[in-house]
Structure formats: C-alpha cells, structure tokens
Design a protein around this motif. Structure first.
Motif, mmCIF file in Angstrom:
data_model
loop_
_atom_site.group_PDB
_atom_site.id
_atom_site.type_symbol
_atom_site.label_atom_id
_atom_site.label_comp_id
_atom_site.label_asym_id
_atom_site.label_seq_id
_atom_site.Cartn_x
_atom_site.Cartn_y
_atom_site.Cartn_z
ATOM 1 N N SER A 353 0.821 -1.213 0.000
ATOM 2 C CA SER A 353 0.000 0.000 0.000
ATOM 3 C C SER A 353 0.855 1.263 0.000
ATOM 4 O O SER A 353 0.607 2.202 -0.774
ATOM 5 N N LEU A 354 1.855 1.310 0.857
ATOM 6 C CA LEU A 354 2.658 2.522 0.991
ATOM 7 C C LEU A 354 3.432 2.861 -0.285
ATOM 8 O O LEU A 354 3.334 4.003 -0.778
ATOM 9 N N PRO A 355 4.209 1.952 -0.868
ATOM 10 C CA PRO A 355 4.937 2.328 -2.081
ATOM 11 C C PRO A 355 4.036 2.669 -3.257
ATOM 12 O O PRO A 355 4.354 3.558 -4.055
ATOM 13 N N ILE A 356 2.899 1.990 -3.372
ATOM 14 C CA ILE A 356 2.030 2.263 -4.521
ATOM 15 C C ILE A 356 1.344 3.617 -4.383
ATOM 16 O O ILE A 356 1.265 4.391 -5.342
ATOM 17 N N ILE A 357 0.865 3.937 -3.175
ATOM 18 C CA ILE A 357 0.280 5.270 -2.975
ATOM 19 C C ILE A 357 1.351 6.341 -3.145
ATOM 20 O O ILE A 357 1.100 7.424 -3.670
ATOM 21 N N SER A 358 2.582 6.037 -2.748
ATOM 22 C CA SER A 358 3.680 6.999 -2.849
ATOM 23 C C SER A 358 4.096 7.244 -4.287
ATOM 24 O O SER A 358 4.243 8.400 -4.724
ATOM 25 N N PHE A 359 4.312 6.171 -5.041
ATOM 26 C CA PHE A 359 5.007 6.291 -6.320
ATOM 27 C C PHE A 359 4.203 5.823 -7.527
ATOM 28 O O PHE A 359 4.681 5.915 -8.660
ATOM 29 N N GLY A 360 2.995 5.316 -7.300
ATOM 30 C CA GLY A 360 2.176 4.858 -8.423
ATOM 31 C C GLY A 360 1.890 5.956 -9.425
ATOM 32 O O GLY A 360 1.708 5.691 -10.616
ATOM 33 N N PHE A 381 2.944 12.177 1.870
ATOM 34 C CA PHE A 381 1.487 12.121 1.727
ATOM 35 C C PHE A 381 0.970 10.712 1.990
ATOM 36 O O PHE A 381 -0.020 10.515 2.703
ATOM 37 N N ALA A 382 1.628 9.715 1.422
ATOM 38 C CA ALA A 382 1.170 8.329 1.567
ATOM 39 C C ALA A 382 1.252 7.873 3.017
ATOM 40 O O ALA A 382 0.340 7.192 3.523
ATOM 41 N N VAL A 383 2.337 8.209 3.684
ATOM 42 C CA VAL A 383 2.490 7.840 5.104
ATOM 43 C C VAL A 383 1.359 8.443 5.918
ATOM 44 O O VAL A 383 0.707 7.756 6.732
ATOM 45 N N LYS A 384 1.101 9.725 5.744
ATOM 46 C CA LYS A 384 0.047 10.398 6.518
ATOM 47 C C LYS A 384 -1.330 9.865 6.146
ATOM 48 O O LYS A 384 -2.213 9.724 7.007
ATOM 49 N N TYR A 385 -1.533 9.554 4.870
ATOM 50 C CA TYR A 385 -2.826 9.036 4.423
ATOM 51 C C TYR A 385 -3.143 7.710 5.106
ATOM 52 O O TYR A 385 -4.254 7.513 5.629
ATOM 53 N N LEU A 386 -2.192 6.808 5.118
ATOM 54 C CA LEU A 386 -2.432 5.502 5.748
ATOM 55 C C LEU A 386 -2.571 5.630 7.251
ATOM 56 O O LEU A 386 -3.435 4.973 7.869
ATOM 57 N N GLY A 391 -4.227 4.066 11.054
ATOM 58 C CA GLY A 391 -3.385 4.101 12.250
ATOM 59 C C GLY A 391 -2.132 3.259 12.127
ATOM 60 O O GLY A 391 -1.451 2.994 13.130
ATOM 61 N N LYS A 392 -1.800 2.837 10.923
ATOM 62 C CA LYS A 392 -0.606 2.019 10.693
ATOM 63 C C LYS A 392 -0.261 2.060 9.214
ATOM 64 O O LYS A 392 -1.043 2.570 8.387
ATOM 65 N N LEU A 393 0.906 1.527 8.859
ATOM 66 C CA LEU A 393 1.364 1.532 7.467
ATOM 67 C C LEU A 393 1.274 0.174 6.797
ATOM 68 O O LEU A 393 1.180 0.096 5.573
ATOM 69 N N ASP A 394 1.314 -0.898 7.570
ATOM 70 C CA ASP A 394 1.278 -2.247 6.988
ATOM 71 C C ASP A 394 -0.165 -2.713 6.812
ATOM 72 O O ASP A 394 -0.612 -3.674 7.443
#
Length: 507
Positions: A353-360, A381-386, A391-394
């Motif tokens: 989720s994190l890399p795809i929201i970040s760099f997709g 942005f992706a970190v804050k969005y998740l 409440g977590k990144l994974d």
C-alpha cells in the motif's frame, strides 16, 4: 488509456502445442472509452467476438474462428507544428518557398446552447494552409500537420480485419494503413504470431528539430510520404516462439533473433525506447520459459510483481537513499516498510500500500523528471494518508485497492504498470478507487485441429450506466478473483445459453 498488454505464443513454445493469444487493452473503467463486449454474427462470413466502444459498428479487438488480435497504444511522432510567416499587410497571406500563398478561409457554424430550449449558431473563421489547419495566436500564427488526416477508411480497415479468414487477408487489411497508430499483436489457427508497430510514420528531412516548432516557409519540412508497411518495425514468427508488447519499445518484442533493428529507424519517427514494468516482467517470464503451459500463460498475464529494473524499484531505492535526514518517526517506519516489500501486489500483501500510494503516480514519468522533493512529498502524503485512515502503514493491499461499482465494493490485487493493471485514486474514505487498467480481457487458443476456444472477462459485466441492469456489475466478483467466463462463438451454443432474444422494432 493507461496502457495495454498483448501476448502470443506459438505451438513451438506451448507445452501442449496450442497457439495462444492474450488480448488485454487497459482502458478507463467508465465513460465513452470503456469497453463493451460484443459478438457479431452474420450470414455473410462475419463472426467476430471482442471489445468495442459505444457507437462502434465493428469489433476493435478480439477474434473470429480463424484469427485474433489485440492493440496496444504506441506513441509515434505523427504531428508537426509550423510557425507561418504572415505578410505584414495582409493576414491571409503566408510565405512558402519564396512566394506568398493565400490561406483558405471557411466559416464554420457552431451551435451553442444558451438556456432552456434556446440555442444560437455562431460562425467562426477556420483557416487552412498547405501544412494543414491554422491557428492564430497573439504573437504568431501556427499550422498543424498530422499523419493520415485525409484517410477516412479506418472503419473499413477494421471491418476487413474482422472478416479476414487467414493471415494474408488480415495483412492485406493492415496494409491499408488507414489506422494511423496502435501496436498490434496477432495470432491465428495456422500457427502465425506477429507483433506490428502499426503507425503512419512520416518520412521527414533530417537536420531539423522535429520535436520543436518548425519553419513554415519551406516545403523541405512539409512531408508527403510515409514509411511503407513492409518497413515498419515488426516481428513475424520469431524463432523464440513468442511476442509481447506492453506499451514498450518494439525493438524488444521477444528474445533472441527476430527483433527489429533500431538502427534502421531515425529518431524523427519518435518510436519509443522505454520498457514498461509490464514489458520487463513479460520478457522475464515468457523469455525464460521454453515450454509454457496453459496455466502458466494465464499466470504470466496476471503477474503481480514489479521488476527490479522497473521505475517503481528505482523510486523505492531512491527514496530509501534519501531517508537518512528523516526525523519523523512515521517516515522512518515507512522506510522500513519499503525495505521489507517484496515488490508484489497480491491482495494480502501488507507492504504494498505505501509504495504504490507513494510512487504509483510516477509510473509513466521518467525518473529523471521526478525531483527528490517530489518523491519525498509524495511519500510523506502516503504515510500520513495511511496513518490517518488506518493508524498504521502495513495495511493489507486488498483493503486499500478497490473496485467500486454502485453498491459493489471489492478488494483487488494488482497496481499501476503491473501486468494485472489497476490504477486508483485516493478517496476521503481511505481507499483507492480503481478507475482504469485491466478491463475487457480475452484469452484465445487454437488447437491442432484448428478449433478456437476463448474466455473473457469485463471489470463490471457491461459499460451500461443503468444500475438496474442485471449486467451492471455481475462479472466484478469473477474479475477481482482473476477468473474468466467462456466465450460462445458458435450460433448453436449461443442459442443453448441465450438469456433474451429480440429483433429491432419488435418487442
């Protein structure tokens, strides 16, 4: 479109000696360029199943009993812009080869709706030069020239492709070159496979910057001829036994001998040189398997991985290299997620989720055109969005990546520039709503007896906007599970499975 895939393997590379073709155009999921599936059967030799857009009188991609094809979007340079030298005392004269020429002038009626039932027809001036249509700017006057604008036989060509019964007839239709672009992958029951970089490529004079604005006062830059069909980049029946194209350069279509020679094509043609992730993975999978089973062929089409040589991998590695100055704990945790990611986009993946929201967003952008600041901003942005939504990144990727259609909301694997392509937009609800990618898909095969068998799937079931329709989203559950349904080509089989029959004008 966000891209497309087409794959074909000959009997020599198939475990069961069948010829296989995957037709996999990536289109928007909604709107006028979303696929409809159709089957046209006439009593005059027209029996074609495949995909089309609303209003099309013919099938655009698909197969008949004998052969089939799929298109991928290519990006040849088909348009040039010229700055005209206008006469200082007469705005309707332009200089061309030392002489003043008269612009052609026509008043074009444009009907504009005002309010309610009222409308008004305005007449606007349209100008034309030897080059093509003319636009007046504040400081300059420009003309456009685009390849094949005079050829109105596009529908005729697709119609002839629909009705072709063998490679010679199909190739004869392609030699019309009325369709000015689209890469084309082909296979037939006789064992032929082909990738053709279909394009109406202008033969341009060398020595000019064809990417910039050209001088409009010389015939030297006004092309009138095109590269012949037989000289286009193409791969017919390569020794490797497979072809692929995923919006990548035609010079890497297969392995071994048979690829077109890039040195034969000047830069002025604008032929692509990049490899998409989908193409990299296709070469890694098809290229390393010398005996491809039916299951493997389907598995390779639905591949969920990013290549180590992909833009995604480059962006991930680059962000990690920039992270030594991060002081925010959440950003540091995000870096650890990137390091742990296996570059897979399967439904259950907790690190995708994190890399795809970040760099997709950047999958179609050259890495050199993405600044470090852009990369860090998108990652933040992706970190804050998740964190804001979960409440977590994974977070399990299938919880974030969604197919939404009316009341249907389903998780789906895949991602941007993945062979199982899904492109999504972040929503305020905390998920990515898919809007393009894998849409209408067709898997076709011919056995030794020449009999065709195919299966297909649509992301919804139909492009209808009527939510009450039975087919509004009746294929979506199959689609997210990477399942396909049978295609019935024989009239008797269709009648045995008929839901409803009607004749135009009759109830």
């Amino acid at each position: 479109t966000k891209g497309s895939n087409v794959f074909a393997v000959s009997s020599s590379r198939s475990e069961d000696e069948k010829i296989r073709l995957a037709i996999n155009s990536h289109q928007p999921w909604d709107g006028p360029f979303a696929w409809y599936e159709a089957h046209i059967h006439s009593e005059e030799g027209w029996n074609m199943a495949g995909g089309l857009f609303p209003g099309s009188p013919i099938v655009l991609v698909g197969h008949n009993e004998h052969l089939g094809w799929g298109h991928t979007v290519n990006a040849p340079d088909l348009v040039d812009i010229y700055e005209l030298e206008i006469h200082p005392d007469d705005p309707y004269l332009y200089k061309y080869d030392g002489e003043w020429k008269q612009l052609k002038v026509k008043k074009v009626p444009i009907k504009v709706k005002l309010f309610g039932p009222f409308s008004w027809t305005f007449k606007k001036e349209a100008l034309w030069s030897i080059h093509g249509p003319v636009l007046r700017g504040k400081y300059a006057t420009y003309a456009m020239r685009f390849a094949n604008y005079e050829d109105i036989r596009v529908i005729e060509q697709w119609y002839r492709m629909n009705k072709a019964a063998n490679f010679e007839e199909w190739q004869s239709a392609m030699q019309m070159m009325a369709i000015p672009m689209f890469g084309t992958g082909y296979a037939d029951k006789d064992g032929n496979i082909l990738y053709l970089y279909n394009a109406k490529l202008p033969l341009r004079t060398e020595g000019y910057d064809w990417q910039g604005v050209l001088p409009g006062n010389s015939s030297e830059v006004v092309w009138t001829e095109y590269l012949p069909y037989e000289d286009l980049p193409q791969v017919l029946n390569p020794p490797s036994g497979f072809i692929q194209n995923c919006n990548n350069t035609p010079f890497t279509t297969t392995t071994g001998n048979g690829n077109p020679n890039q040195e034969n094509y000047p830069d002025s043609f604008g032929i692509e040189s990049r490899m998409s992730n989908r193409a990299l993975r296709a070469m890694e999978l098809f290229g390393k398997d010398i005996s491809i089973s039916a299951e493997e062929f389907e598995q390779y089409k639905f591949d969920l991985h990013y290549s180590d040589d992909s833009y995604m991998s480059l962006f991930v590695d680059r962000l990690i290299s920039l992270s030594h100055n991060f002081e925010d704990d959440q950003l540091q945790e995000g870096v650890n997620v990137l390091k742990a990611w296996d570059k897979n986009t399967d439904f259950e993946n907790i690190n995708a989720s994190l890399p795809i929201i970040s760099f997709g967003w950047f999958m179609e952008t050259l890495p050199t055109d993405v600044s470090d600041e852009n990369l860090i901003e998108s990652f933040t942005f992706a970190v804050k969005y998740l964190y804001n939504h979960y409440g977590k990144l994974d977070v399990i990727w299938g919880k974030v990546n969604r197919l939404v259609r009316g009341n249907v909301n389903l998780g789906v694997g895949g991602g941007p520039d993945i062979s199982r392509a899904v492109y999504g937009i972040p929503t305020k609800e905390g998920y990515l709503k898919g809007y393009a990618g894998d849409a209408f898909l067709m898997m076709v095969e011919w056995g030794k007896d020449g009999e065709v068998n195919s299966r297909s799937i649509h992301q919804y079931g139909s492009n209808t906007q009527h939510e009450t329709s039975t087919h509004y989203a009746d294929q979506s559950k199959l689609f997210v599970k990477q399942k396909l349904k049978p295609v019935w080509l024989k009239l008797q089989t269709i009648k045995e499975n008929l839901e409803h029959a009607y004749s135009p004008g009759n109830k």
